[in-house]
Design an enzyme around this catalytic site. Structure first.
Site, mmCIF file in Angstrom:
data_model
loop_
_atom_site.group_PDB
_atom_site.id
_atom_site.type_symbol
_atom_site.label_atom_id
_atom_site.label_comp_id
_atom_site.label_asym_id
_atom_site.label_seq_id
_atom_site.Cartn_x
_atom_site.Cartn_y
_atom_site.Cartn_z
ATOM 1 N N ASP A 193 0.911 -1.002 0.028
ATOM 2 C CA ASP A 193 -0.187 -0.122 0.064
ATOM 3 C C ASP A 193 1.021 1.148 -0.138
ATOM 4 O OD1 ASP A 193 -2.530 -1.415 0.051
ATOM 5 O OD2 ASP A 193 -2.026 -1.917 2.330
ATOM 6 N N THR A 229 -3.603 2.299 -2.335
ATOM 7 C CA THR A 229 -4.737 2.171 -1.883
ATOM 8 C C THR A 229 -5.417 2.982 -0.815
ATOM 9 O OG1 THR A 229 -3.178 0.211 -0.918
ATOM 10 C CG2 THR A 229 -4.778 -0.632 -2.593
ATOM 11 N N LYS A 271 -1.568 5.371 7.701
ATOM 12 C CA LYS A 271 -0.583 4.741 6.796
ATOM 13 C C LYS A 271 0.358 3.822 7.373
ATOM 14 C CE LYS A 271 -1.386 7.742 3.005
ATOM 15 N NZ LYS A 271 -0.743 9.061 2.378
ATOM 16 N N SER A 330 4.226 -6.742 3.673
ATOM 17 C CA SER A 330 3.100 -5.848 3.634
ATOM 18 C C SER A 330 2.347 -6.106 5.002
ATOM 19 C CB SER A 330 2.008 -5.803 2.645
ATOM 20 O OG SER A 330 1.064 -5.231 2.811
ATOM 21 N N ALA A 331 1.753 -5.239 5.491
ATOM 22 C CA ALA A 331 0.807 -5.502 6.696
ATOM 23 C C ALA A 331 -0.472 -5.782 6.359
ATOM 24 C CB ALA A 331 0.630 -4.285 7.497
ATOM 25 N N LYS A 345 4.838 -3.601 11.830
ATOM 26 C CA LYS A 345 5.744 -2.523 11.659
ATOM 27 C C LYS A 345 5.734 -1.501 12.616
ATOM 28 C CE LYS A 345 5.501 -3.322 6.743
ATOM 29 N NZ LYS A 345 5.118 -2.719 5.320
ATOM 30 N N GLU A 382 9.544 1.424 0.881
ATOM 31 C CA GLU A 382 8.639 1.626 2.036
ATOM 32 C C GLU A 382 7.930 3.109 1.805
ATOM 33 O OE1 GLU A 382 6.409 1.140 4.196
ATOM 34 O OE2 GLU A 382 6.907 -0.924 4.969
ATOM 35 N N ASP A 383 6.678 3.410 2.042
ATOM 36 C CA ASP A 383 6.256 4.854 2.136
ATOM 37 C C ASP A 383 6.094 5.192 3.546
ATOM 38 O OD1 ASP A 383 4.081 3.315 2.325
ATOM 39 O OD2 ASP A 383 2.638 4.878 1.953
HETATM 40 C C1 BG6 Z 1 -1.097 -1.395 5.375
HETATM 41 C C2 BG6 Z 1 -1.665 -0.150 4.951
HETATM 42 O O1 BG6 Z 1 -0.399 -1.724 4.178
HETATM 43 O O2 BG6 Z 1 -2.142 -2.293 5.531
HETATM 44 C C3 BG6 Z 1 -2.467 0.437 6.132
HETATM 45 O O3 BG6 Z 1 -0.860 0.886 4.817
HETATM 46 C C4 BG6 Z 1 -3.506 -0.768 6.538
HETATM 47 O O4 BG6 Z 1 -3.264 1.533 6.173
HETATM 48 C C5 BG6 Z 1 -2.634 -2.197 6.544
HETATM 49 O O5 BG6 Z 1 -4.325 -0.413 7.861
HETATM 50 C C6 BG6 Z 1 -3.735 -3.215 6.995
HETATM 51 O O6 BG6 Z 1 -4.415 -3.665 5.813
HETATM 52 P P1 BG6 Z 1 -5.496 -4.526 5.598
HETATM 53 O O7 BG6 Z 1 -5.874 -4.598 4.184
HETATM 54 O O8 BG6 Z 1 -5.282 -5.970 5.994
HETATM 55 O O9 BG6 Z 1 -6.915 -3.867 6.437
HETATM 56 MG MG MG Z 2 2.778 1.616 2.728
#
Ligand code: BG6
Ligand code: MG
Length: 214
Positions: free
Chosen positions: A11, A17, A45, A114-115, A145, A169-170
């Site tokens: 993201d 997104t 974010k 990614s999270a 993270k 990473e952003d």
């Molecule tokens: C991160 C986003 O990559 O994922 C966050 O930057 C987001 O904004 C997090 O809350 C969790 O994402 P998801 O899709 O599992 O709700």
């Molecule tokens: Mg990000």
């Protein structure tokens, strides 16, 4: 060149997104009778889903039980998934696919770190899955993270030591996680937010592999 693997956040790095997360959180805030601004959204974010909900509720001055919070997060995610179900290749951020292609052609491994728990849906819709040697996301890790777990697991799956990995990473928390993992960190975005990164890029457009020389 020393670098053998690139690990990408999703993201804000591969696709924007944040705007869909924002729409879904705003809809939830509206249902709970408070306003949620784009400026507030900056605070979410890189933050996990449940931690994002906690921030949102603190902005609204509301508190709920754990059980209620899970229901609220599910509701937000249902809306978010509706929005991202319509994603297609046109929403890949400029230059990202070219850069992934260059990495592949040069034998550099590629991972996702990614999270998000929605990463497979997003990568499938963007038709980017074949580029990735491993995909580590919110379904595979328990520590968010700035904990380095997500990047360390990616390196482990690729069988490449941390010092040969670069993270893109952003989010500030993501840069911090990369540094804790003993990896190089390239910030994608603003110098003010990503101070701790080793290098900063605006975007991937026209990016060459010499960016990986440290
Ligand atoms: C991160 C986003 O990559 O994922 C966050 O930057 C987001 O904004 C997090 O809350 C969790 O994402 P998801 O899709 O599992 O709700
Ligand atoms: Mg990000």
């Amino acid at each position: 060149m020393n670098i053998k693997a690139c690990i990408f956040d999703l993201d804000g790095v591969i696709v924007d997104t944040a705007k869909y997360h924002y729409l879904a959180w705003k809809r939830l805030a509206k249902e709970l009778n408070f306003d949620f601004t784009e400026k507030d959204n900056e605070r979410l974010k890189g933050v996990s889903r449940m931690a994002s909900l906690d921030i949102l509720l603190s902005i609204g001055g509301l508190s709920f039980s754990e059980k209620e919070k899970i229901k609220l997060a599910e509701k937000k995610n249902k809306w978010y998934v509706e929005y991202i179900s319509k994603l297609d290749k046109n929403e890949i951020l400029p230059g990202v696919e070219d850069f992934l292609r260059k990495l592949k052609q040069n034998g550099i491994k590629i991972a996702l770190g990614s999270a998000s728990k929605n990463s497979m849906l997003i990568l499938n819709n963007l038709q980017l899955v074949p580029y990735f040697d491993t995909i580590i996301d919110g379904n595979k890790v328990s520590k968010a993270k700035p904990d380095p777990e997500v990047f360390l697991l990616a390196a482990k799956e690729l069988n490449i030591p941390s010092e040969y990995c670069v993270v893109f990473e952003d989010a500030e928390a993501g840069i911090e996680a990369a540094k804790k993992a003993n990896m190089k960190a390239i910030g994608v975005g603003s110098k003010d937010i990503l101070k701790k990164s080793d290098k900063i890029i605006d975007c991937f457009k026209g990016l060459e592999l010499n960016i990986l020389e440290f």
